[in-house]
Design an enzyme around this catalytic site. Structure first.
Site, PDB file in Angstrom:
ATOM      1  N   SER A  86       0.801  -1.226   0.000  1.00 55.64           N
ATOM      2  CA  SER A  86       0.000   0.000   0.000  1.00 55.64           C
ATOM      3  C   SER A  86       0.834   1.276   0.000  1.00 55.64           C
ATOM      4  CB  SER A  86      -0.956   0.026   1.197  1.00 55.64           C
ATOM      5  OG  SER A  86      -0.239   0.207   2.401  1.00 55.64           O
ATOM      6  N   LYS A 123       0.928   4.461   6.628  1.00 52.95           N
ATOM      7  CA  LYS A 123       0.263   5.336   5.651  1.00 52.95           C
ATOM      8  C   LYS A 123       0.743   6.766   5.870  1.00 52.95           C
ATOM      9  CE  LYS A 123      -2.901   2.282   4.172  1.00 52.95           C
ATOM     10  NZ  LYS A 123      -2.135   1.076   4.386  1.00 52.95           N
TER      11      LYS A 123
END
Length: 161
Positions: A86, A123
């Protein structure tokens, strides 16, 4: 030991116990730093060219301790191995080891490790969301009653080839 220090020690003990039991979403393993002797490796002042070699570029400028170079605060730093894709557009790939400072204040735009609903993820921190660096994953918007805790700010990474 004062009351605040005891609370911090209790939190760290509980946190480490939870880490040992939890399953990761994008992070597979958490490592503690070993308090060992400094390690100095030669640092060459020359750069590495992808063309022809320069024979004058073979002297050592100084020695660098990789721990000192990569880690600002050893007592506040943990190492975490990445699982998943991700964050590939931020050049964070599966099996990279992230260097995470648990004391650094996270700001919007920082890459952070967060515990979200019992799992860990890495993230970008947005204003009210966590943002992946891979277009095939959605932005994670913070929801009411959602359990979110920032573990720390990513300050670097290590990679083996």
């Amino acid at each position: 030991m004062n009351e605040r220090t005891e609370k911090v020690a209790d939190f760290i003990t509980a946190y480490n116990t939870k880490l040992a039991r939890s399953t990761a979403v994008n992070v597979s393993q958490v490592y503690s730093l070993a308090n060992g002797q400094p390690l100095s490796l030669p640092y060459f002042s020359s750069t590495v060219h992808a063309g022809f070699e320069n024979p004058a570029n073979d002297h050592i400028e100084e020695e660098i301790d990789p721990n000192g170079y990569l880690i600002d605060d050893p007592n506040a730093t943990i190492l975490i191995r990445v699982k998943g894709d991700s964050m590939i557009e931020a050049e964070i790939f599966e099996d990279d080891i992230l260097i995470v400072n648990r004391k650094r204040r996270a700001r919007a735009g920082d890459i952070v490790v967060a515990e979200l609903d019992g799992g860990f993820t890495v993230k970008y921190l947005g204003k009210h969301c966590l943002i992946p660096a891979n277009k095939k994953y959605p932005v994670i918007k913070f929801q009411d009653m959602q359990e979110l805790r920032l573990i720390g700010v990513v300050t670097g990474k290590m990679k083996r080839f």
